[in-house]
Design a protein around this motif. Structure first.
Motif, short mmCIF file in Angstrom:
data_model
loop_
_atom_site.label_atom_id
_atom_site.label_comp_id
_atom_site.label_asym_id
_atom_site.label_seq_id
_atom_site.Cartn_x
_atom_site.Cartn_y
_atom_site.Cartn_z
N SER A 142 0.73 -1.31 0.03
CA SER A 142 -0.01 0.03 -0.02
C SER A 142 0.92 1.35 0.03
CB SER A 142 -1.07 0.28 1.27
OG SER A 142 -0.19 -0.19 2.39
N GLY A 143 2.07 1.41 0.44
CA GLY A 143 3.03 2.49 0.45
C GLY A 143 2.72 3.46 1.73
N PHE A 144 3.82 4.15 1.85
CA PHE A 144 3.52 5.34 3.06
C PHE A 144 3.22 6.55 2.48
CE2 PHE A 144 6.07 1.47 4.38
CZ PHE A 144 5.50 1.38 5.54
N GLU A 145 2.73 7.21 3.09
CA GLU A 145 2.39 8.89 3.13
C GLU A 145 2.58 9.74 4.29
OE1 GLU A 145 -0.89 11.65 0.95
OE2 GLU A 145 -1.60 9.80 2.04
N ARG A 146 3.28 10.68 4.00
CA ARG A 146 3.38 11.77 5.13
C ARG A 146 2.89 13.06 4.31
NH1 ARG A 146 6.32 10.92 10.22
NH2 ARG A 146 5.22 12.57 11.34
N LYS A 147 2.19 13.78 5.37
CA LYS A 147 1.64 15.12 4.83
C LYS A 147 2.15 16.41 5.74
CE LYS A 147 -2.70 13.55 3.39
NZ LYS A 147 -3.48 14.10 2.45
N LEU A 148 2.53 17.67 5.12
CA LEU A 148 2.98 18.55 5.82
C LEU A 148 2.18 19.82 5.63
CD1 LEU A 148 6.71 18.25 4.56
CD2 LEU A 148 6.01 17.55 6.76
N THR A 163 -0.73 25.33 0.73
CA THR A 163 -0.34 24.95 1.87
C THR A 163 -0.24 23.90 2.25
OG1 THR A 163 -2.40 25.32 2.86
CG2 THR A 163 -1.20 27.58 2.69
N GLU A 164 -0.22 22.81 1.41
CA GLU A 164 -0.16 21.35 1.93
C GLU A 164 0.67 20.69 0.87
OE1 GLU A 164 -3.57 19.07 1.76
OE2 GLU A 164 -4.64 20.22 3.25
N VAL A 165 1.57 19.67 1.43
CA VAL A 165 2.63 19.04 0.66
C VAL A 165 2.42 17.62 1.10
CG1 VAL A 165 4.99 18.64 0.46
CG2 VAL A 165 4.43 20.61 0.81
N SER A 166 2.25 16.45 0.14
CA SER A 166 1.87 15.25 0.34
C SER A 166 3.07 14.27 -0.22
CB SER A 166 0.92 14.62 -0.17
OG SER A 166 0.52 13.36 -0.06
N ILE A 167 3.70 13.61 0.65
CA ILE A 167 5.16 12.97 0.35
C ILE A 167 4.64 11.41 0.23
CG2 ILE A 167 7.46 12.25 0.82
CD1 ILE A 167 7.23 15.38 2.54
N THR A 168 5.15 10.62 -0.79
CA THR A 168 4.38 9.25 -0.80
C THR A 168 5.41 8.45 -1.30
OG1 THR A 168 3.39 9.55 -2.84
CG2 THR A 168 1.87 9.59 -1.07
N GLY A 169 5.70 7.04 -0.98
CA GLY A 169 6.75 6.17 -1.46
C GLY A 169 6.53 4.88 -0.71
N ILE A 170 7.44 3.73 -1.17
CA ILE A 170 7.36 2.62 -0.81
C ILE A 170 8.23 2.40 0.41
CG2 ILE A 170 6.26 1.70 -2.70
CD1 ILE A 170 9.07 0.39 -3.31
N ASP A 171 9.28 3.18 0.74
CA ASP A 171 10.18 3.23 1.78
C ASP A 171 9.77 4.28 2.80
OD1 ASP A 171 12.25 2.47 3.26
OD2 ASP A 171 14.00 2.97 1.89
N LYS A 172 9.56 3.45 3.94
CA LYS A 172 8.94 4.34 5.07
C LYS A 172 10.07 5.24 5.67
CE LYS A 172 6.66 4.08 9.48
NZ LYS A 172 5.92 3.03 10.75
N VAL A 219 10.65 8.21 3.15
CA VAL A 219 9.59 9.01 3.18
C VAL A 219 9.74 9.99 4.36
CG1 VAL A 219 7.14 9.28 3.48
CG2 VAL A 219 7.91 7.73 1.74
N GLY A 220 10.11 9.34 5.56
CA GLY A 220 10.23 10.20 6.80
C GLY A 220 11.24 11.04 6.74
N GLN A 221 12.61 10.59 6.21
CA GLN A 221 13.57 11.59 5.93
C GLN A 221 13.35 12.80 5.14
OE1 GLN A 221 16.43 10.95 7.60
NE2 GLN A 221 17.39 12.90 6.76
N ILE A 222 12.58 12.60 3.95
CA ILE A 222 12.39 13.54 3.04
C ILE A 222 11.53 14.70 3.74
CG2 ILE A 222 11.14 14.33 0.88
CD1 ILE A 222 14.12 12.97 0.50
N ALA A 223 10.35 14.17 4.49
CA ALA A 223 9.60 15.13 5.41
C ALA A 223 10.38 16.05 6.26
CB ALA A 223 8.59 14.23 5.96
N ALA A 224 11.34 15.08 7.05
CA ALA A 224 12.01 16.05 7.86
C ALA A 224 12.91 16.98 7.46
CB ALA A 224 12.86 14.61 8.77
N GLU A 225 13.43 16.63 6.23
CA GLU A 225 14.44 17.72 5.27
C GLU A 225 13.54 18.87 5.05
OE1 GLU A 225 16.49 15.72 2.44
OE2 GLU A 225 17.50 14.23 3.75
N ILE A 226 12.42 18.57 4.43
CA ILE A 226 11.60 19.75 4.05
C ILE A 226 10.94 20.57 5.26
CG2 ILE A 226 9.13 20.39 2.93
CD1 ILE A 226 9.74 17.79 1.20
#
Length: 177
Positions: A81-87, A129-138, A141-148
């Motif tokens: 199903s993949g992972f998603e992180r919203k900012l 005002t929203e950014v959605s980051i999705t991918g298969i590697d949790k 995805v979390g690292q990219i969200a933390a960098e942004i």
């Protein structure tokens, strides 16, 4: 004793796993992921489930037991199903736009910040005002969200900046006369 490690990881329909020594390869509809398990734990594949067990009763083996089971579970969830992180972006004039292979962020600096989108990750900005980051590697995805988020972390006085969706920002009161 690990309670999470005792639970086998069930493989949903459309997901296949292959174990060669300590290497685990999981294939699914979204892609392929692999993980190399530590030598202190043994990983076995049995009738649509992956079992993880410690090789001995050392403290290190018990600690790695639950961690390995969680990593294997993240592989299975990622390829199915993949992972998603919203900012969320808060602040006057703060916005995000996806242009080609870059995420262009206006965060109150004298220039726009261009964040390159890495391979295997997809970034969407459904609203400015929203950014959605999705991918298969949790982890990725979390690292990219933390960098942004680190480009302009939320500040405690007005709450301006980039924060995770649902994150609570402790607000401070300003100076008093």
């Amino acid at each position: 004793m690990s309670r999470i490690g005792k639970k086998p990881v069930a493989l949903p329909a459309g997901v296949t796993a292959k174990i060669e020594g300590q290497a685990i390869l999981v294939k699914g509809g979204k892609g392929t992921l692999s993980f190399s398990a530590p030598e202190d734990v043994s990983v076995t594949l049995s009738d649509n489930a992956i079992d993880v067990a410690p090789r001995n009763e050392t403290k290190r083996a018990r600690a790695l037991w639950g961690m390995t089971r969680s990593m294997v579970n993240n592989l299975v969830i990622g390829v199915s199903s993949g992972f998603e992180r919203k900012l969320e972006i808060t602040g006057v004039g703060y916005k995000a736009v996806v242009s080609g292979k870059n995420l262009q962020l206006s965060l109150g600096y004298s220039h726009d910040v261009n964040f390159p989108i890495p391979e295997g990750i997809s970034i969407a900005a459904p609203k400015p005002t929203e950014v959605s980051i999705t991918g298969i590697d949790k982890r990725q995805v979390g690292q990219i969200a933390a960098e942004i988020r680190s480009l302009r972390p939320p500040e405690p006085y007005k709450g301006k900046g980039v924060k995770y969706a649902g994150e609570f920002i402790f607000r401070k009161e300003g100076k008093k006369k």
